[in-house]
Design a protein around this motif. Structure first.
Motif, PDB file in Angstrom:
ATOM      1  N   SER A   1       0.853  -1.145   0.148  1.00  0.00           N
ATOM      2  CA  SER A   1      -0.052   0.107   0.157  1.00  0.00           C
ATOM      3  C   SER A   1       0.840   1.143   0.016  1.00  0.00           C
ATOM      4  O   SER A   1       2.042   1.052   0.300  1.00  0.00           O
ATOM      5  CB  SER A   1      -1.031   0.033   1.189  1.00  0.00           C
ATOM      6  OG  SER A   1      -0.093  -0.091   2.282  1.00  0.00           O
TER       7      SER A   1
ATOM      8  N   LEU B   1       0.053  -1.730  -9.151  1.00  0.00           N
ATOM      9  CA  LEU B   1      -0.649  -0.505  -8.007  1.00  0.00           C
ATOM     10  C   LEU B   1       0.146   0.874  -8.149  1.00  0.00           C
ATOM     11  O   LEU B   1      -0.787   1.716  -8.529  1.00  0.00           O
ATOM     12  CB  LEU B   1      -0.475  -1.148  -6.561  1.00  0.00           C
ATOM     13  CG  LEU B   1      -1.075  -0.216  -5.557  1.00  0.00           C
ATOM     14  CD1 LEU B   1      -2.736  -0.170  -5.710  1.00  0.00           C
ATOM     15  CD2 LEU B   1      -0.879  -0.654  -4.046  1.00  0.00           C
TER      16      LEU B   1
ATOM     17  N   THR C   1      -1.378   2.048 -11.622  1.00  0.00           N
ATOM     18  CA  THR C   1      -2.829   2.655 -11.557  1.00  0.00           C
ATOM     19  C   THR C   1      -2.542   4.118 -10.727  1.00  0.00           C
ATOM     20  O   THR C   1      -3.275   4.975 -11.534  1.00  0.00           O
ATOM     21  CB  THR C   1      -3.622   1.658 -10.699  1.00  0.00           C
ATOM     22  OG1 THR C   1      -3.544   0.502 -11.329  1.00  0.00           O
ATOM     23  CG2 THR C   1      -4.927   2.271 -10.402  1.00  0.00           C
TER      24      THR C   1
END
Length: 304
Positions: free
Chosen positions: A260, A294, A297
Protein backbone atom coordinates in the motif's frame (compact mmCIF):
# COMPACT_ATOMS: atom_id res chain seq x y z
CA UNK A 1 -48.42 68.80 12.26
CA UNK A 2 -50.15 66.60 14.81
CA UNK A 3 -48.09 63.58 13.68
CA UNK A 4 -44.76 65.45 13.89
CA UNK A 5 -44.41 65.22 17.67
CA UNK A 6 -44.74 61.40 17.88
CA UNK A 7 -42.36 61.00 14.93
CA UNK A 8 -39.78 63.26 16.59
CA UNK A 9 -40.11 61.31 19.83
CA UNK A 10 -39.43 58.07 17.97
CA UNK A 11 -36.29 59.57 16.43
CA UNK A 12 -35.06 60.71 19.85
CA UNK A 13 -35.67 57.27 21.36
CA UNK A 14 -33.80 55.57 18.50
CA UNK A 15 -30.87 57.99 18.88
CA UNK A 16 -30.66 57.35 22.62
CA UNK A 17 -30.77 53.60 22.05
CA UNK A 18 -27.98 53.89 19.48
CA UNK A 19 -25.81 55.94 21.88
CA UNK A 20 -26.41 53.41 24.66
CA UNK A 21 -25.44 50.56 22.33
CA UNK A 22 -22.27 52.40 21.29
CA UNK A 23 -21.29 52.92 24.93
CA UNK A 24 -21.78 49.24 25.69
CA UNK A 25 -19.55 48.30 22.76
CA UNK A 26 -16.82 50.97 22.97
CA UNK A 27 -17.02 51.91 26.63
CA UNK A 28 -17.15 55.47 27.95
CA UNK A 29 -16.03 58.10 25.46
CA UNK A 30 -14.11 61.25 26.41
CA UNK A 31 -14.04 64.35 24.32
CA UNK A 32 -10.38 65.00 23.52
CA UNK A 33 -10.84 68.21 21.62
CA UNK A 34 -9.57 69.09 18.19
CA UNK A 35 -6.04 68.11 17.18
CA UNK A 36 -5.07 71.79 16.80
CA UNK A 37 -6.22 72.79 20.29
CA UNK A 38 -3.53 73.03 23.00
CA UNK A 39 -3.91 70.70 25.94
CA UNK A 40 -5.49 72.40 28.95
CA UNK A 41 -3.00 73.11 31.71
CA UNK A 42 -4.11 72.64 35.26
CA UNK A 43 -2.59 75.27 37.51
CA UNK A 44 -0.72 73.76 40.44
CA UNK A 45 -1.65 74.73 43.91
CA UNK A 46 0.55 77.39 45.45
CA UNK A 47 3.40 75.98 47.48
CA UNK A 48 3.36 76.94 51.18
CA UNK A 49 5.58 79.91 51.99
CA UNK A 50 8.40 79.64 54.47
CA UNK A 51 7.60 81.03 57.91
CA UNK A 52 10.83 83.02 58.09
CA UNK A 53 12.19 85.65 55.79
CA UNK A 54 15.66 84.16 55.32
CA UNK A 55 16.30 83.02 51.77
CA UNK A 56 16.57 79.30 51.30
CA UNK A 57 16.98 76.86 48.46
CA UNK A 58 14.31 77.06 45.82
CA UNK A 59 11.74 74.31 46.09
CA UNK A 60 10.42 72.74 42.91
CA UNK A 61 6.74 73.10 42.60
CA UNK A 62 4.97 69.75 42.39
CA UNK A 63 3.50 69.03 38.99
CA UNK A 64 -0.15 68.20 38.71
CA UNK A 65 -0.81 64.45 38.40
CA UNK A 66 -1.96 63.30 34.98
CA UNK A 67 -5.66 62.51 34.81
CA UNK A 68 -6.41 58.79 35.06
CA UNK A 69 -9.07 57.11 32.98
CA UNK A 70 -10.27 54.20 35.07
CA UNK A 71 -11.87 52.55 32.06
CA UNK A 72 -8.71 52.55 29.92
CA UNK A 73 -5.96 49.93 30.52
CA UNK A 74 -2.51 51.36 31.32
CA UNK A 75 -0.18 51.80 28.36
CA UNK A 76 2.82 49.41 28.55
CA UNK A 77 6.16 51.06 29.04
CA UNK A 78 8.50 51.16 26.05
CA UNK A 79 11.16 49.65 28.30
CA UNK A 80 9.02 46.63 29.15
CA UNK A 81 10.93 43.36 28.63
CA UNK A 82 9.89 41.03 25.81
CA UNK A 83 8.76 38.54 28.42
CA UNK A 84 5.75 40.77 29.06
CA UNK A 85 4.56 40.40 25.45
CA UNK A 86 2.02 37.57 25.12
CA UNK A 87 2.81 34.78 22.66
CA UNK A 88 -0.08 35.23 20.27
CA UNK A 89 0.95 32.70 17.61
CA UNK A 90 3.03 30.04 19.36
CA UNK A 91 6.09 28.43 17.83
CA UNK A 92 6.31 28.50 14.06
CA UNK A 93 5.54 25.06 12.57
CA UNK A 94 8.21 22.83 11.10
CA UNK A 95 7.99 23.57 7.34
CA UNK A 96 8.27 19.85 6.54
CA UNK A 97 5.06 19.27 8.54
CA UNK A 98 3.19 22.29 7.17
CA UNK A 99 0.49 20.80 4.94
CA UNK A 100 -0.24 24.20 3.40
CA UNK A 101 3.10 23.93 1.57
CA UNK A 102 3.66 21.79 -1.52
CA UNK A 103 5.30 18.36 -1.03
CA UNK A 104 8.45 19.66 -2.71
CA UNK A 105 8.73 22.67 -0.39
CA UNK A 106 8.22 20.39 2.60
CA UNK A 107 10.87 17.93 1.41
CA UNK A 108 13.37 20.67 0.54
CA UNK A 109 12.90 22.04 4.07
CA UNK A 110 14.53 18.80 5.31
CA UNK A 111 17.86 19.96 3.82
CA UNK A 112 19.90 21.55 6.65
CA UNK A 113 19.96 25.33 6.50
CA UNK A 114 23.75 25.45 6.43
CA UNK A 115 24.06 22.95 3.56
CA UNK A 116 25.35 24.20 0.18
CA UNK A 117 22.53 22.17 -1.37
CA UNK A 118 20.10 24.90 -0.32
CA UNK A 119 21.43 27.25 -2.99
CA UNK A 120 21.65 24.74 -5.84
CA UNK A 121 19.18 24.99 -8.70
CA UNK A 122 20.05 22.01 -10.95
CA UNK A 123 21.04 18.35 -10.82
CA UNK A 124 24.23 19.17 -12.71
CA UNK A 125 25.21 21.59 -9.96
CA UNK A 126 24.66 18.87 -7.36
CA UNK A 127 26.71 16.39 -9.42
CA UNK A 128 29.67 18.79 -9.65
CA UNK A 129 29.55 19.50 -5.93
CA UNK A 130 29.21 15.81 -5.06
CA UNK A 131 32.28 14.90 -7.14
CA UNK A 132 34.43 17.23 -5.01
CA UNK A 133 32.86 16.58 -1.61
CA UNK A 134 33.60 13.98 1.04
CA UNK A 135 30.76 13.67 3.52
CA UNK A 136 31.57 10.24 5.01
CA UNK A 137 34.53 7.84 4.65
CA UNK A 138 32.91 5.81 1.83
CA UNK A 139 33.09 8.94 -0.33
CA UNK A 140 36.87 8.76 -0.15
CA UNK A 141 37.05 5.19 -1.44
CA UNK A 142 34.59 5.37 -4.33
CA UNK A 143 35.56 5.31 -7.98
CA UNK A 144 32.73 7.62 -9.03
CA UNK A 145 29.82 9.24 -7.21
CA UNK A 146 26.45 7.95 -8.42
CA UNK A 147 23.86 10.73 -8.38
CA UNK A 148 21.07 9.56 -10.67
CA UNK A 149 19.94 9.05 -14.23
CA UNK A 150 16.86 9.51 -16.39
CA UNK A 151 14.35 12.27 -17.04
CA UNK A 152 15.15 15.26 -14.76
CA UNK A 153 11.44 16.15 -14.79
CA UNK A 154 10.03 12.64 -14.44
CA UNK A 155 6.69 11.98 -12.78
CA UNK A 156 8.05 8.70 -11.36
CA UNK A 157 11.20 8.51 -9.24
CA UNK A 158 12.74 5.15 -8.28
CA UNK A 159 14.98 5.06 -5.20
CA UNK A 160 17.31 2.22 -4.25
CA UNK A 161 19.63 1.95 -1.28
CA UNK A 162 23.21 2.26 -2.65
CA UNK A 163 25.40 1.70 -5.73
CA UNK A 164 27.05 -1.65 -6.38
CA UNK A 165 30.34 -2.43 -8.09
CA UNK A 166 29.01 -1.84 -11.62
CA UNK A 167 27.42 1.45 -10.60
CA UNK A 168 30.59 2.58 -8.82
CA UNK A 169 32.56 1.97 -12.00
CA UNK A 170 30.14 3.64 -14.42
CA UNK A 171 28.69 6.39 -12.22
CA UNK A 172 25.11 5.33 -13.14
CA UNK A 173 22.60 3.55 -10.88
CA UNK A 174 21.11 0.13 -11.66
CA UNK A 175 23.31 -0.95 -14.57
CA UNK A 176 24.19 -4.52 -13.53
CA UNK A 177 21.96 -7.60 -13.47
CA UNK A 178 19.63 -5.93 -10.99
CA UNK A 179 19.37 -2.95 -13.32
CA UNK A 180 18.48 -5.15 -16.25
CA UNK A 181 15.71 -6.78 -14.21
CA UNK A 182 14.46 -3.34 -13.14
CA UNK A 183 14.18 -2.39 -16.81
CA UNK A 184 12.03 -5.46 -17.46
CA UNK A 185 9.81 -4.68 -14.47
CA UNK A 186 9.29 -1.15 -15.76
CA UNK A 187 8.53 -2.35 -19.27
CA UNK A 188 5.96 -4.80 -17.90
CA UNK A 189 3.88 -1.84 -16.65
CA UNK A 190 4.58 0.32 -19.73
CA UNK A 191 7.41 2.51 -18.44
CA UNK A 192 10.63 3.18 -20.30
CA UNK A 193 13.82 3.69 -18.34
CA UNK A 194 14.45 7.07 -19.93
CA UNK A 195 10.99 8.27 -18.84
CA UNK A 196 11.67 7.87 -15.12
CA UNK A 197 14.37 9.16 -12.76
CA UNK A 198 16.45 6.53 -10.94
CA UNK A 199 18.69 7.17 -7.95
CA UNK A 200 19.80 5.78 -4.57
CA UNK A 201 19.86 7.05 -1.01
CA UNK A 202 23.64 6.63 -0.86
CA UNK A 203 25.68 8.14 -3.68
CA UNK A 204 28.82 6.08 -2.91
CA UNK A 205 29.29 2.33 -2.78
CA UNK A 206 29.63 0.80 0.72
CA UNK A 207 32.51 -1.70 0.92
CA UNK A 208 31.56 -5.24 -0.09
CA UNK A 209 28.00 -4.02 -0.75
CA UNK A 210 27.20 -4.06 2.98
CA UNK A 211 24.06 -2.36 4.32
CA UNK A 212 24.30 1.43 4.65
CA UNK A 213 25.28 2.72 8.09
CA UNK A 214 22.96 5.21 9.84
CA UNK A 215 25.56 7.99 9.67
CA UNK A 216 25.98 7.38 5.92
CA UNK A 217 22.23 7.63 5.35
CA UNK A 218 22.08 10.79 7.45
CA UNK A 219 24.92 12.38 5.45
CA UNK A 220 23.57 11.54 1.98
CA UNK A 221 19.81 11.81 2.54
CA UNK A 222 19.76 15.63 2.10
CA UNK A 223 21.09 15.10 -1.44
CA UNK A 224 18.10 12.92 -2.21
CA UNK A 225 15.76 15.47 -0.65
CA UNK A 226 17.18 18.14 -2.95
CA UNK A 227 16.85 15.81 -5.95
CA UNK A 228 13.16 15.25 -5.17
CA UNK A 229 12.62 19.00 -4.83
CA UNK A 230 14.20 19.61 -8.26
CA UNK A 231 12.74 16.65 -10.19
CA UNK A 232 9.26 17.09 -8.61
CA UNK A 233 7.98 13.52 -9.17
CA UNK A 234 4.32 12.70 -8.60
CA UNK A 235 5.02 9.17 -7.31
CA UNK A 236 8.06 7.56 -5.64
CA UNK A 237 8.92 3.85 -5.76
CA UNK A 238 11.40 2.68 -3.13
CA UNK A 239 13.00 -0.68 -3.96
CA UNK A 240 14.25 -2.63 -0.98
CA UNK A 241 13.78 -2.45 2.78
CA UNK A 242 16.77 -0.16 3.32
CA UNK A 243 15.45 2.38 0.81
CA UNK A 244 11.94 2.29 2.26
CA UNK A 245 13.08 2.63 5.85
CA UNK A 246 15.65 5.27 4.96
CA UNK A 247 13.05 7.48 3.32
CA UNK A 248 10.33 6.93 5.91
CA UNK A 249 12.62 7.02 8.95
CA UNK A 250 11.45 3.58 10.08
CA UNK A 251 12.91 0.22 11.07
CA UNK A 252 10.16 -1.97 9.68
CA UNK A 253 10.08 -5.24 7.81
CA UNK A 254 9.51 -5.16 4.08
CA UNK A 255 6.31 -7.13 4.56
CA UNK A 256 4.85 -4.29 6.65
CA UNK A 257 6.09 -1.58 4.27
CA UNK A 258 4.87 -2.94 0.93
CA UNK A 259 1.40 -3.52 -0.48
CA UNK A 260 0.00 0.00 0.00
CA UNK A 261 1.10 3.59 -0.47
CA UNK A 262 2.77 5.55 2.31
CA UNK A 263 2.43 9.31 2.66
CA UNK A 264 5.81 10.94 2.13
CA UNK A 265 5.33 14.63 2.96
CA UNK A 266 2.32 14.71 0.67
CA UNK A 267 3.70 12.41 -2.06
CA UNK A 268 2.52 8.79 -2.50
CA UNK A 269 5.42 6.40 -1.86
CA UNK A 270 5.30 2.68 -2.58
CA UNK A 271 7.87 0.19 -1.27
CA UNK A 272 8.59 -3.12 -3.01
CA UNK A 273 11.36 -5.70 -3.35
CA UNK A 274 14.77 -4.76 -4.69
CA UNK A 275 15.54 -6.36 -8.07
CA UNK A 276 18.72 -7.88 -6.61
CA UNK A 277 16.56 -9.69 -4.02
CA UNK A 278 14.35 -11.04 -6.80
CA UNK A 279 17.39 -12.58 -8.49
CA UNK A 280 18.04 -14.55 -5.31
CA UNK A 281 14.39 -15.23 -4.44
CA UNK A 282 12.22 -15.76 -7.55
CA UNK A 283 9.15 -16.43 -5.36
CA UNK A 284 8.99 -12.69 -4.62
CA UNK A 285 8.33 -11.81 -8.26
CA UNK A 286 4.57 -12.30 -7.87
CA UNK A 287 4.14 -9.78 -5.00
CA UNK A 288 6.46 -7.40 -6.85
CA UNK A 289 4.21 -7.67 -9.91
CA UNK A 290 1.19 -6.79 -7.75
CA UNK A 291 3.05 -3.78 -6.34
CA UNK A 292 4.05 -2.33 -9.68
CA UNK A 293 0.52 -2.76 -11.06
CA UNK A 294 -0.67 -0.70 -8.09
CA UNK A 295 2.04 1.82 -8.90
CA UNK A 296 0.91 2.10 -12.51
CA UNK A 297 -2.70 2.67 -11.48
CA UNK A 298 -1.80 5.51 -9.11
CA UNK A 299 0.59 7.00 -11.65
CA UNK A 300 -2.15 7.10 -14.31
CA UNK A 301 -4.55 8.72 -11.85
CA UNK A 302 -2.09 11.48 -10.99
CA UNK A 303 -0.73 12.01 -14.49
CA UNK A 304 -4.06 11.91 -16.28
Amino acid sequence: MADAAPALADVVREARALIALQRRIAGPVRYLGRADEPEPVTAPEAAPRASHSEPGPALAEPSAPAPVDADRPPRPSEDSPDDDVPDLFGDLPDPSLDETLSPYERIEALVPEDSPLREMDSLDEIRDWLAETELVPIDRDRIQPVLGTGDPHADLMIVGEAPGADEDRTGEPFVGRAGQLLNKILEAVLFKREEVYITNILKSRPPNNRDPLPEEVEAHLPILHKQIALVRPKVILAVGKSAGNGLLGKKSSLASLRGSFQDYYGLPLLVTYHPAALLRNPQWKRPTWEDVKLLRTRYDQLSG
